[in-house]
Design a protein around this motif. Structure first.
Motif, short mmCIF file in Angstrom:
data_model
loop_
_atom_site.label_atom_id
_atom_site.label_comp_id
_atom_site.label_asym_id
_atom_site.label_seq_id
_atom_site.Cartn_x
_atom_site.Cartn_y
_atom_site.Cartn_z
N VAL A 1 0.92 -1.43 0.68
CA VAL A 1 0.36 0.46 0.26
C VAL A 1 0.50 1.18 -0.19
O VAL A 1 2.31 1.41 0.70
N THR A 2 0.48 2.59 -0.93
CA THR A 2 1.60 3.48 -0.78
C THR A 2 0.75 4.06 0.08
O THR A 2 0.06 4.45 0.75
N PRO A 3 2.24 4.75 0.93
CA PRO A 3 1.96 5.44 2.20
C PRO A 3 1.03 6.45 1.87
O PRO A 3 1.72 7.62 0.77
N GLU A 4 0.37 7.28 1.79
CA GLU A 4 -0.40 8.51 1.96
C GLU A 4 0.20 10.07 1.96
O GLU A 4 -0.16 10.74 0.88
N VAL A 5 1.45 10.16 2.66
CA VAL A 5 2.11 11.49 2.43
C VAL A 5 2.98 11.41 1.12
O VAL A 5 2.78 11.87 0.33
N LEU A 6 2.42 9.75 0.07
CA LEU A 6 3.45 9.98 -1.47
C LEU A 6 2.10 9.98 -2.84
O LEU A 6 2.85 10.11 -3.59
N LYS A 7 1.42 9.48 -1.66
CA LYS A 7 -0.26 9.85 -2.84
C LYS A 7 -0.56 11.53 -3.50
O LYS A 7 -0.58 12.25 -2.79
#
Length: 296
Positions: A290-296
């Motif tokens: 799962v891609t971290p929220e901070v990198l979305k």
């Protein structure tokens, strides 16, 4: 027809290592309820290992164990604090008693918080060292004493990219450097028992831990890739692949090393700027990443 192994199942973990590599073996991942530890647990299970994951939060461990079961693997959980010596002794005794010898230990649990060195209190410094060094030492010692001393095995410790110091995280840098040195000492002292001890030193890895940071650190995270020669962040599967290899028979003559997994971030300097192209292709092996929220 034989029952398919987890790696034969559609959409399963895409490990570069051969199916069934760890069949019949018990492998333990501390901090297995999230992030890199979760990924490692999935890969080891996909390679046939019976996996134990531990941490302080039973619900997080249960969710990962359920994921692994859905993928056809086997995973057991045990919750305790690695900083508590009595809890570590009891936890190792329980796992060995219920599941048998530990073939591989991944000392992944840890944590830190960003702060300039002048603002770190003794309490804060001690807490980070306990999480990232002392707790790992206790796990190594007890797994060796209660299992590997008689049966052999492999240990992989988690450090971090401390080659140029760790400005903003002095407490973590000191603990991680200590773990790297402890790895070398354990590798020497325990070699006679057929125990190998290595460490990995991840750099900037796109993992759930990035979402725990706020403030200035949160603003910096999306820009970190611009300071990596490979011009990207690493993936959890790229750390897990190195750990799985170090646990494997292919690493039978490797012990006492700390392997950087950092895309070359500590190399070079401002005098010779990085190239503008980004041609590095990541190894995307974890099917549940799962891609971290901070990198979305």
């Amino acid at each position: 027809m034989p029952e398919p192994t987890p790696t034969d199942r559609p959409g399963g973990y895409r490990s570069v290592l051969r199916p069934g590599l760890f069949a019949g073996q018990l492998h333990w991942v501390t901090g297995g309820g999230s992030g890199i530890g979760r990924c490692v647990a999935h890969e080891l299970a996909s390679l046939g290992a019976r996996v134990v994951i531990s941490g302080r939060t039973p619900d997080k461990l249960a969710r990962v164990a359920a994921e692994i079961a859905e993928d056809g693997g086997r995973c057991h959980t045990i919750a305790f604090d690695i900083r508590d010596e009595d809890a570590v002794k009891a936890g190792v005794a329980r796992v060995v008693g219920e599941h048998g010898p530990v073939a591989g230990l991944v000392n992944n649990a840890g944590g830190q918080f960003p702060a300039p060195m002048l603002a770190i209190s003794k309490k804060g410094f001690d807490a980070v060292v306990a999480s990232n060094l002392t707790g790992g030492f206790l796990m190594m010692r007890e797994v060796f004493v209660q299992s590997m001393q008689r049966h052999g095995g492999a240990i992989v410790n988690m450090t971090a990219d401390f080659r140029n110091g760790m400005p903003g995280m002095a407490h973590s840098g000191a603990a991680r450097a200590g773990m790297s040195n402890l790895t070398m000492t354990a590798a020497f002292e325990w070699a006679h028992a057929g125990v190998r001890v290595n460490a990995v030193a991840p750099g900037w890895i796109a993992s759930s831990g990035m979402d725990t940071y706020g403030g200035a650190m949160k603003a910096i995270i999306p820009k970190l890739k611009n300071h990596v020669p490979l011009r990207r962040m690493g993936l959890e599967a790229e750390v897990s692949a190195a750990i799985a290899f170090l646990l494997s028979p292919g690493a039978a003559f490797i012990t006492g090393v700390t392997l950087p997994i950092d895309g070359g971030a500590p190399l070079g300097g401002d005098i010779f700027p990085l190239g503008s192209e980004a041609r590095s292709v990541p190894f995307d092996g974890f099917h549940r990443a799962v891609t971290p929220e901070v990198l979305k």
